[in-house]
Design a protein around this motif. Structure first.
Motif, PDB file in Angstrom:
ATOM      1  N   ALA A   1       0.511  -0.650   0.138  1.00  0.00           N
ATOM      2  CA  ALA A   1       0.237  -0.059  -0.099  1.00  0.00           C
ATOM      3  C   ALA A   1       0.822   1.108   0.015  1.00  0.00           C
ATOM      4  O   ALA A   1       2.347   1.200   0.210  1.00  0.00           O
ATOM      5  CB  ALA A   1      -0.958   0.006   0.873  1.00  0.00           C
ATOM      6  N   ILE A   2       0.131   2.313  -0.244  1.00  0.00           N
ATOM      7  CA  ILE A   2       1.040   3.958  -0.328  1.00  0.00           C
ATOM      8  C   ILE A   2       0.405   4.469   1.105  1.00  0.00           C
ATOM      9  O   ILE A   2      -0.272   3.992   1.943  1.00  0.00           O
ATOM     10  CB  ILE A   2       0.318   4.734  -1.090  1.00  0.00           C
ATOM     11  N   GLY A   3       1.635   4.872   1.841  1.00  0.00           N
ATOM     12  CA  GLY A   3       1.433   5.178   3.263  1.00  0.00           C
ATOM     13  C   GLY A   3       2.036   6.583   3.320  1.00  0.00           C
ATOM     14  O   GLY A   3       2.618   7.251   2.849  1.00  0.00           O
ATOM     15  N   VAL A   4       0.568   7.807   4.198  1.00  0.00           N
ATOM     16  CA  VAL A   4       1.012   8.914   4.226  1.00  0.00           C
ATOM     17  C   VAL A   4       0.885   8.924   5.903  1.00  0.00           C
ATOM     18  O   VAL A   4      -0.546   9.102   6.428  1.00  0.00           O
ATOM     19  CB  VAL A   4      -0.405   9.434   3.617  1.00  0.00           C
ATOM     20  N   GLN A   5       1.889  10.325   6.158  1.00  0.00           N
ATOM     21  CA  GLN A   5       1.577  10.279   7.977  1.00  0.00           C
ATOM     22  C   GLN A   5       1.249  11.467   8.684  1.00  0.00           C
ATOM     23  O   GLN A   5       1.526  12.566   7.280  1.00  0.00           O
ATOM     24  CB  GLN A   5       3.308  10.007   8.606  1.00  0.00           C
ATOM     25  N   GLY A   6       0.146  11.619   9.270  1.00  0.00           N
ATOM     26  CA  GLY A   6      -0.055  12.677   9.177  1.00  0.00           C
ATOM     27  C   GLY A   6      -1.961  12.909   9.889  1.00  0.00           C
ATOM     28  O   GLY A   6      -2.066  11.756  10.674  1.00  0.00           O
ATOM     29  N   ASN A   7      -1.907  13.969   9.835  1.00  0.00           N
ATOM     30  CA  ASN A   7      -3.726  14.729  10.521  1.00  0.00           C
ATOM     31  C   ASN A   7      -4.590  13.564   9.384  1.00  0.00           C
ATOM     32  O   ASN A   7      -4.587  14.784   8.593  1.00  0.00           O
ATOM     33  CB  ASN A   7      -3.910  15.549  11.123  1.00  0.00           C
ATOM     34  N   CYS A   8      -5.087  12.732   9.747  1.00  0.00           N
ATOM     35  CA  CYS A   8      -6.139  12.370   8.830  1.00  0.00           C
ATOM     36  C   CYS A   8      -7.134  13.539   8.551  1.00  0.00           C
ATOM     37  O   CYS A   8      -8.078  13.111   7.594  1.00  0.00           O
ATOM     38  CB  CYS A   8      -6.472  11.006   8.975  1.00  0.00           C
ATOM     39  N   ALA A   9      -7.787  14.610   9.402  1.00  0.00           N
ATOM     40  CA  ALA A   9      -8.563  14.935   8.911  1.00  0.00           C
ATOM     41  C   ALA A   9      -7.849  16.043   9.027  1.00  0.00           C
ATOM     42  O   ALA A   9      -8.729  17.145   8.845  1.00  0.00           O
ATOM     43  CB  ALA A   9      -9.092  15.529  10.481  1.00  0.00           C
ATOM     44  N   SER A  10      -6.823  16.254   8.426  1.00  0.00           N
ATOM     45  CA  SER A  10      -5.957  17.934   7.781  1.00  0.00           C
ATOM     46  C   SER A  10      -6.191  18.095   5.969  1.00  0.00           C
ATOM     47  O   SER A  10      -6.016  16.967   6.006  1.00  0.00           O
ATOM     48  CB  SER A  10      -4.692  18.122   8.071  1.00  0.00           C
ATOM     49  N   MET A  11      -6.907  18.828   5.296  1.00  0.00           N
ATOM     50  CA  MET A  11      -7.176  18.635   4.556  1.00  0.00           C
ATOM     51  C   MET A  11      -5.579  18.522   3.681  1.00  0.00           C
ATOM     52  O   MET A  11      -5.404  17.729   2.737  1.00  0.00           O
ATOM     53  CB  MET A  11      -7.332  20.507   3.591  1.00  0.00           C
ATOM     54  N   PRO A  12      -4.646  18.862   3.945  1.00  0.00           N
ATOM     55  CA  PRO A  12      -3.236  18.756   3.062  1.00  0.00           C
ATOM     56  C   PRO A  12      -2.875  17.107   2.837  1.00  0.00           C
ATOM     57  O   PRO A  12      -1.813  16.716   2.300  1.00  0.00           O
ATOM     58  CB  PRO A  12      -1.767  18.993   4.024  1.00  0.00           C
TER      59      PRO A  12
ATOM     60  N   GLU B   1     -14.200  11.881  17.231  1.00  0.00           N
ATOM     61  CA  GLU B   1     -14.730  12.870  16.499  1.00  0.00           C
ATOM     62  C   GLU B   1     -13.524  13.346  15.738  1.00  0.00           C
ATOM     63  O   GLU B   1     -14.028  14.276  14.453  1.00  0.00           O
ATOM     64  CB  GLU B   1     -14.264  14.221  17.980  1.00  0.00           C
ATOM     65  N   LEU B   2     -11.784  12.950  15.742  1.00  0.00           N
ATOM     66  CA  LEU B   2     -11.602  12.801  14.291  1.00  0.00           C
ATOM     67  C   LEU B   2     -12.295  12.203  13.368  1.00  0.00           C
ATOM     68  O   LEU B   2     -12.110  12.300  12.507  1.00  0.00           O
ATOM     69  CB  LEU B   2      -9.947  12.124  14.934  1.00  0.00           C
ATOM     70  N   ASN B   3     -12.245  10.941  13.278  1.00  0.00           N
ATOM     71  CA  ASN B   3     -13.390  10.101  12.160  1.00  0.00           C
ATOM     72  C   ASN B   3     -14.612  11.124  11.788  1.00  0.00           C
ATOM     73  O   ASN B   3     -14.533  11.231  10.280  1.00  0.00           O
ATOM     74  CB  ASN B   3     -14.034   8.764  12.749  1.00  0.00           C
ATOM     75  N   LEU B   4     -15.357  12.224  12.068  1.00  0.00           N
ATOM     76  CA  LEU B   4     -16.333  12.759  11.838  1.00  0.00           C
ATOM     77  C   LEU B   4     -15.496  13.713  10.809  1.00  0.00           C
ATOM     78  O   LEU B   4     -16.384  13.857  10.080  1.00  0.00           O
ATOM     79  CB  LEU B   4     -17.156  12.655  12.458  1.00  0.00           C
ATOM     80  N   LEU B   5     -14.400  14.468  12.115  1.00  0.00           N
ATOM     81  CA  LEU B   5     -13.855  15.479  10.317  1.00  0.00           C
ATOM     82  C   LEU B   5     -13.232  14.887   9.614  1.00  0.00           C
ATOM     83  O   LEU B   5     -13.192  16.161   8.483  1.00  0.00           O
ATOM     84  CB  LEU B   5     -13.142  16.165  11.500  1.00  0.00           C
ATOM     85  N   CYS B   6     -12.796  13.922   9.602  1.00  0.00           N
ATOM     86  CA  CYS B   6     -12.458  13.778   8.837  1.00  0.00           C
ATOM     87  C   CYS B   6     -12.908  12.802   7.466  1.00  0.00           C
ATOM     88  O   CYS B   6     -12.597  13.271   6.643  1.00  0.00           O
ATOM     89  CB  CYS B   6     -11.127  11.456   8.847  1.00  0.00           C
ATOM     90  N   CYS B   7     -14.050  12.552   8.001  1.00  0.00           N
ATOM     91  CA  CYS B   7     -15.004  12.055   6.355  1.00  0.00           C
ATOM     92  C   CYS B   7     -15.849  13.444   5.831  1.00  0.00           C
ATOM     93  O   CYS B   7     -15.905  12.951   4.758  1.00  0.00           O
ATOM     94  CB  CYS B   7     -16.519  11.096   7.291  1.00  0.00           C
ATOM     95  N   MET B   8     -16.179  14.709   7.171  1.00  0.00           N
ATOM     96  CA  MET B   8     -16.679  15.634   6.205  1.00  0.00           C
ATOM     97  C   MET B   8     -15.992  16.383   5.372  1.00  0.00           C
ATOM     98  O   MET B   8     -16.501  17.046   4.567  1.00  0.00           O
ATOM     99  CB  MET B   8     -17.225  16.346   7.606  1.00  0.00           C
ATOM    100  N   THR B   9     -14.513  16.816   6.372  1.00  0.00           N
ATOM    101  CA  THR B   9     -13.858  16.989   5.320  1.00  0.00           C
ATOM    102  C   THR B   9     -13.231  16.433   3.961  1.00  0.00           C
ATOM    103  O   THR B   9     -12.797  17.224   2.935  1.00  0.00           O
ATOM    104  CB  THR B   9     -11.897  16.838   6.048  1.00  0.00           C
ATOM    105  N   ALA B  10     -12.764  15.104   3.814  1.00  0.00           N
ATOM    106  CA  ALA B  10     -12.404  14.300   2.524  1.00  0.00           C
ATOM    107  C   ALA B  10     -13.943  14.643   1.347  1.00  0.00           C
ATOM    108  O   ALA B  10     -13.725  14.576   0.352  1.00  0.00           O
ATOM    109  CB  ALA B  10     -12.291  12.723   2.856  1.00  0.00           C
ATOM    110  N   GLN B  11     -14.752  14.579   1.507  1.00  0.00           N
ATOM    111  CA  GLN B  11     -16.047  15.027   1.345  1.00  0.00           C
ATOM    112  C   GLN B  11     -16.455  16.040   0.866  1.00  0.00           C
ATOM    113  O   GLN B  11     -16.717  16.631  -0.740  1.00  0.00           O
ATOM    114  CB  GLN B  11     -17.603  14.532   1.980  1.00  0.00           C
TER     115      GLN B  11
END
Length: 453
Positions: free
Chosen positions: A45-56, A77-87
């Motif tokens: 897989a591809i790996g990305v280190q960072g906060n999953c709720a952040s846009m960058p 809370e992080l899961n909710l923000l992640c989904c909202m930002t990604a969508q």
């Protein structure tokens, strides 16, 4: 299909493992670089280190090109923000959020569009429902339901004193005077799709298919007495215990919960006024004896430690508790101990969550003809899948004896209307029928046509 898994703890890793095995294009996001490096190499897989709720971070993970994002961090809370930002970045993206906190349940389901969620998964609540089913229908180690409850796959263990020990499957039904089909057997850690000449041995774990009535007759004819559960002792007062006790609150079952954290005991006493909350160490034999363990109808060990749960369950078995259920958080542990230690039925929240996610992914990829339900059995070494026959299904109306199936695959049941048939050579399936398939092969079954050679 491009899938992003945000948060690769126990649940996220399990999901990544399954999706990688099925050949999906995976990108993993986590703050732990060491963990990422290991998983990237293991699952290609591809790996990305960072906060999953952040846009960058999401942009770096390729959210603009992704088809699905699965937010499985340990923080709701992080899961909710992640989904909202990604969508918000990709309007065509579908999202799955792991939400565990009971305080969010109603608002998450009531505002699922606002939170940009396509699917909500709650591993602990799913585990509680499975435990409730095992308690309501005792006698088997595990039961899976298909075709709106008309068909079940149930698991039995063969010991040296069983009437089924050293019996060939050809003689199975004549001995037990009931119609069931053995669709899988686990022997020495290996899942086998057996043939008629297969002989059952002590230590085998047998998965049988049949109607609820037929499986009840099977228990009766085997001499397995299943009395109604009236007194349950839960060890551990975590989320699983809470969800289960709430589900059983309106029944006449007496529930006691042993928890060693005083604050949690006080919270449980307020939420569950009809339950008995005991402050104590569930692994202490004296604490269990004070709760009259030998008089309980069922014990459920669901602390936060797998090893402790196994020890408690073995103690309960040694005291003759009729129904023992053990919660395990690691699939690998379940596979290892299931054949060697007597810990009763095993429930794994992570496995159930992973199964739900995989079923959703397969349905996304194959909107028409996708499996209605997918249940891993035999420690995940086999799958039971439910399909509805449609106009594109091959071999409709042909006798099964004239159809060649893939290796290690079997049609376990055919339901037409209110009638369920255990397949024989002359059996056929028609448009609208429900077909239950069991497979232990390496190939992935997305549609019913995938089972034909």
């Amino acid at each position: 299909m491009k899938i992003i898994v945000a948060g690769v703890g126990k649940v996220g890793t399990s999901i990544a493992k399954q999706l990688s095995a099925e050949g999906y294009d995976l990108t993993l996001i986590d703050t732990n670089q060491t963990l990422l490096n290991d998983l990237v190499e293991r699952y290609d897989a591809i790996g990305v280190q960072g906060n999953c709720a952040s846009m960058p971070t999401l942009l770096e993970a390729g959210v603009m090109e992704a088809d699905l994002l699965i937010a499985s961090t340990s923080a709701d809370e992080l899961n909710l923000l992640c989904c909202m930002t990604a969508q918000g970045i990709n309007k065509n993206l579908q999202t799955i959020g792991r939400i565990r906190n009971h305080e969010y349940t109603d608002q998450v389901y009531g505002m699922i569009d606002v939170f940009a969620l396509s699917l909500v998964v709650n591993p602990e609540k799913q585990a509680a429902r499975e435990i409730e089913r095992l308690i309501r229908f005792p006698g088997f180690f595990r039961r899976e339901t298909f075709a709106k409850g008309r068909v079940e796959i149930a698991e039995l263990r063969i010991d040296k004193n069983s009437r089924l020990c050293d019996v060939s499957l050809m003689d199975f039904n004549s001995i037990l005077k009931t119609k069931v089909l053995v669709c899988a057997v686990v022997r020495n850690g290996e899942a086998i799709i057996p043939h008629g000449m297969f002989v059952l041995k002590a230590g085998d774990r047998v998965f049988t298919t049949g109607s609820t009535e037929a499986l009840s007759s099977l228990l009766k004819n085997l001499g397995i007495i299943t009395r109604k559960v009236r007194r349950i002792l839960l060890c551990g007062g975590g989320r699983v215990s809470r969800y289960f006790a709430q589900a059983m609150a309106k029944t006449d079952v007496s529930i006691s919960i042993i928890e060693q954290n005083r604050q949690r005991c006080e919270e449980l006493a307020e939420i569950l006024p009809n339950a008995h909350i005991i402050l104590g160490d569930a692994s202490s034999q004296s604490v269990l004896q004070k709760q009259h363990l030998d008089e309980c109808d069922a014990l459920i060990s669901c602390t936060g430690m797998d090893e402790l749960n196994m020890i408690i369950s073995m103690m309960a078995k040694s005291q003759g508790v009729p129904h023992v259920i053990t919660k395990l958080s690691r699939l690998e542990t379940g596979a290892m101990i299931f054949d060697s230690l007597d810990v009763g039925s095993v429930v794994c929240p992570k496995e159930q969550c992973c199964s739900t996610v995989v079923r959703y992914v397969r349905a996304m990829e194959n909107q028409a003809g996708a499996a209605v339900s997918v249940h891993p059995i035999a420690d995940g070494k086999a799958e039971a899948l439910e399909f509805i026959v449609d106009s594109d299904t091959l071999h409709r109306g042909e006798p099964l004896k004239d159809i060649t199936l893939r290796q290690n695959t079997i049609i376990a049941a055919i339901t037409r209307g209110s009638k369920t048939e255990l397949p024989q050579g002359h059996s056929t399936f028609q448009t609208g029928d429900v077909v239950i398939v069991v497979s232990s092969g390496d190939h992935v079954i997305h549609q019913l046509n995938d089972i034909f050679r």
